[in-house]
Design a protein around this motif. Structure first.
Motif, PDB file in Angstrom:
ATOM      1  N   ILE A  85      12.572  10.221   0.427  1.00  0.00           N
ATOM      2  CA  ILE A  85      11.152  10.371   0.097  1.00  0.00           C
ATOM      3  C   ILE A  85      10.477   9.018  -0.048  1.00  0.00           C
ATOM      4  O   ILE A  85       9.266   8.875   0.163  1.00  0.00           O
ATOM      5  N   LEU A  86      11.245   7.976  -0.391  1.00  0.00           N
ATOM      6  CA  LEU A  86      10.666   6.647  -0.579  1.00  0.00           C
ATOM      7  C   LEU A  86      10.355   5.950   0.744  1.00  0.00           C
ATOM      8  O   LEU A  86       9.802   4.850   0.741  1.00  0.00           O
ATOM      9  N   GLY A 146       3.329   3.713  -3.242  1.00  0.00           N
ATOM     10  CA  GLY A 146       4.603   3.374  -2.619  1.00  0.00           C
ATOM     11  C   GLY A 146       5.558   2.937  -3.706  1.00  0.00           C
ATOM     12  O   GLY A 146       5.140   2.426  -4.751  1.00  0.00           O
ATOM     13  N   SER A 147       6.871   3.105  -3.481  1.00  0.00           N
ATOM     14  CA  SER A 147       7.835   2.771  -4.530  1.00  0.00           C
ATOM     15  C   SER A 147       9.202   2.462  -3.941  1.00  0.00           C
ATOM     16  O   SER A 147       9.552   2.943  -2.852  1.00  0.00           O
ATOM     17  N   ASP A 148       9.970   1.628  -4.657  1.00  0.00           N
ATOM     18  CA  ASP A 148      11.385   1.417  -4.340  1.00  0.00           C
ATOM     19  C   ASP A 148      12.239   1.819  -5.534  1.00  0.00           C
ATOM     20  O   ASP A 148      13.374   1.390  -5.659  1.00  0.00           O
ATOM     21  N   ASN A 193      11.033  -0.524   0.546  1.00  0.00           N
ATOM     22  CA  ASN A 193      12.199  -1.128   1.188  1.00  0.00           C
ATOM     23  C   ASN A 193      12.385  -0.584   2.599  1.00  0.00           C
ATOM     24  O   ASN A 193      11.978   0.538   2.906  1.00  0.00           O
ATOM     25  N   SER A 194      13.036  -1.385   3.436  1.00  0.00           N
ATOM     26  CA  SER A 194      13.321  -0.926   4.798  1.00  0.00           C
ATOM     27  C   SER A 194      14.373   0.179   4.800  1.00  0.00           C
ATOM     28  O   SER A 194      14.384   1.044   5.675  1.00  0.00           O
ATOM     29  N   THR A 240       0.299   1.355  -6.667  1.00  0.00           N
ATOM     30  CA  THR A 240      -0.695   2.378  -6.386  1.00  0.00           C
ATOM     31  C   THR A 240      -2.015   1.717  -6.028  1.00  0.00           C
ATOM     32  O   THR A 240      -2.436   0.756  -6.670  1.00  0.00           O
ATOM     33  N   SER A 241      -2.652   2.249  -4.971  1.00  0.00           N
ATOM     34  CA  SER A 241      -3.953   1.747  -4.533  1.00  0.00           C
ATOM     35  C   SER A 241      -4.957   2.890  -4.570  1.00  0.00           C
ATOM     36  O   SER A 241      -4.603   4.056  -4.328  1.00  0.00           O
ATOM     37  N   ARG A 242      -6.200   2.554  -4.865  1.00  0.00           N
ATOM     38  CA  ARG A 242      -7.253   3.558  -4.916  1.00  0.00           C
ATOM     39  C   ARG A 242      -8.359   3.187  -3.929  1.00  0.00           C
ATOM     40  O   ARG A 242      -8.853   2.047  -3.931  1.00  0.00           O
ATOM     41  N   VAL A 243      -8.748   4.147  -3.094  1.00  0.00           N
ATOM     42  CA  VAL A 243      -9.791   3.895  -2.102  1.00  0.00           C
ATOM     43  C   VAL A 243     -10.692   5.123  -2.010  1.00  0.00           C
ATOM     44  O   VAL A 243     -10.233   6.266  -2.051  1.00  0.00           O
ATOM     45  N   GLU A 244     -11.976   4.867  -1.896  1.00  0.00           N
ATOM     46  CA  GLU A 244     -12.941   5.961  -1.833  1.00  0.00           C
ATOM     47  C   GLU A 244     -13.040   6.492  -0.402  1.00  0.00           C
ATOM     48  O   GLU A 244     -13.085   5.721   0.558  1.00  0.00           O
TER      49      GLU A 244
END
Length: 371
Positions: A29-30, A46-48, A22-23, A54-58
């Motif tokens: 912390i969010l 990220g969360s509201d 959210n803006s 959740t994203s996963r990247v190598e």
């Protein structure tokens, strides 16, 4: 901690995760992304509070492990200003000083303790788990989300209803003026379950899965669901409440069946709608082989009329619809021809694509206006 990653790759994952943030947040912390380095895998969250993505990247050349948080706006603005380049992240584990180095310079700022980020409470109940093809989830949401309600007084209408059966999944949305029912047939889930997925996570889920292949693992309990793919995990709480019996409002028969070219009807409606009154009333008069539509605004002494050819040989009848609603319906029927099924001027009209796939059934109901 230390790791290397391409800026464009990181930006694509952060942009996706940022959709959930959210803006303005009650918890400061969010305002941050949570990063968790696990070997060569960087997990970004990220969360509201209601919805978490959740994203996963190598990453490459990772050293150490642990968590830290960094401001969403700072990171996105920084990455958008860069051309695609290699980035080296170095994070001081003690004071969370973040140093990002690239070919022609570097950025430096202080992160936030990742332990402050809220975590999902564990549920005591046994969840239900099933799998759906990504394509079917995306189609179900995209066919229905346009009709979701926005009235806070009817919170149960502010989401996409999933009616899951052992051999099909039904997606439903309604704002009380229009209702969409999209059935994914021949879809094996092996269980019966229903829930209302709020508009925001439904839209996010559709956007992150669009144009991807594979399956979605769906874990459901009485209050929330988790959707998991190779790259993303989205968890969200349901809309509380009981969804109305959508099948009971769908007419099972019709007196007038009309086949018409969707684009021709849509273009004509856009033209005549320019001259509607504040109510948005468009009158459709069914005649043999044509639909005669008209609008007027008495206050401004304006009016418009146009006719569109159609396949219809029944008696003459007239019905009124709100211009925005019927245009919205036609915009979301992706077929060259559509079928309109009507009973009389006071009953809901049914709009169907003339051709549908063997494994799908799309129906849109639209309430009429008084002439």
């Amino acid at each position: 901690m230390k790791f290397n990653i391409q800026s464009r790759l990181l930006l694509s994952h952060l942009s996706a995760v940022s959709k959930v943030v959210n803006s303005k947040n009650k918890l400061s912390i969010l305002d941050n992304f949570l990063f968790n380095l696990q070997g060569n895998m960087l997990v970004i969250t990220g969360s509201d509070q209601e919805t978490t993505l959740t994203s996963r990247v190598e990453v490459q050349d990772a050293e150490g492990s642990g968590m830290f948080a960094a401001n969403v706006k700072t990171l996105l603005d920084m990455l958008k200003s860069l051309s695609d380049t290699a980035l080296t992240f170095e994070i001081n584990d003690e004071n969370l000083d973040i140093n990002i180095t690239y070919l022609n310079g570097h950025f430096n700022f202080i992160g936030v303790n990742g332990n402050e980020f809220p975590t999902k409470a564990e549920s005591d109940e046994e969840p239900k788990v099933f799998t759906l093809p990504i394509k079917k989830v995306v189609e179900g949401i995209q066919h229905t989300i346009f009709a979701v309600g926005v009235d806070d007084m009817r919170p149960v209408m502010m989401g996409v209803y999933w009616d899951i059966k052992p051999d099909e999944v039904v997606f439903v949305a309604s704002d009380t003026h229009k209702l969409v029912r999209y059935r994914e047939l021949n879809t094996s889930t092996g269980l019966e379950q229903s829930f209302i997925l709020p508009t925001k996570p439904a839209g996010i889920l559709s956007s992150i899965l669009d144009k991807k292949d594979g399956d979605v693992k769906i874990t459901v309990d009485s209050k929330s669901a988790t959707f998991e793919t190779v790259d993303y995990t989205l968890s969200c709480r349901f809309v509380n409440g009981r969804y109305p019996n959508y099948n009971s409002v769908i007419p099972q028969s019709s007196q007038y069946d009309i086949n018409v070219d969707r684009q021709s009807l849509l273009n004509a409606l856009r033209r005549v709608s320019v001259f509607t009154s504040s109510s948005g009333l468009v009158k459709l008069e069914l005649r043999p082989n044509e639909i005669f539509m008209s609008t007027q605004d008495v206050d401004y002494s304006t009016s418009a009329e146009e006719k569109v050819s159609c396949d219809y040989n029944g008696d003459t009848m007239a019905i009124g619809f709100n211009d925005e609603n019927i245009i919205d319906v036609l915009n979301n029927l992706n077929s060259q021809e559509i079928t309109m099924k009507l009973i009389d001027s006071s009953k809901a009209g049914i709009f169907l694509p003339s051709e549908q796939g063997d494994d799908e059934d799309l129906l849109i109901l639209l309430m009429p206006m008084m002439l």
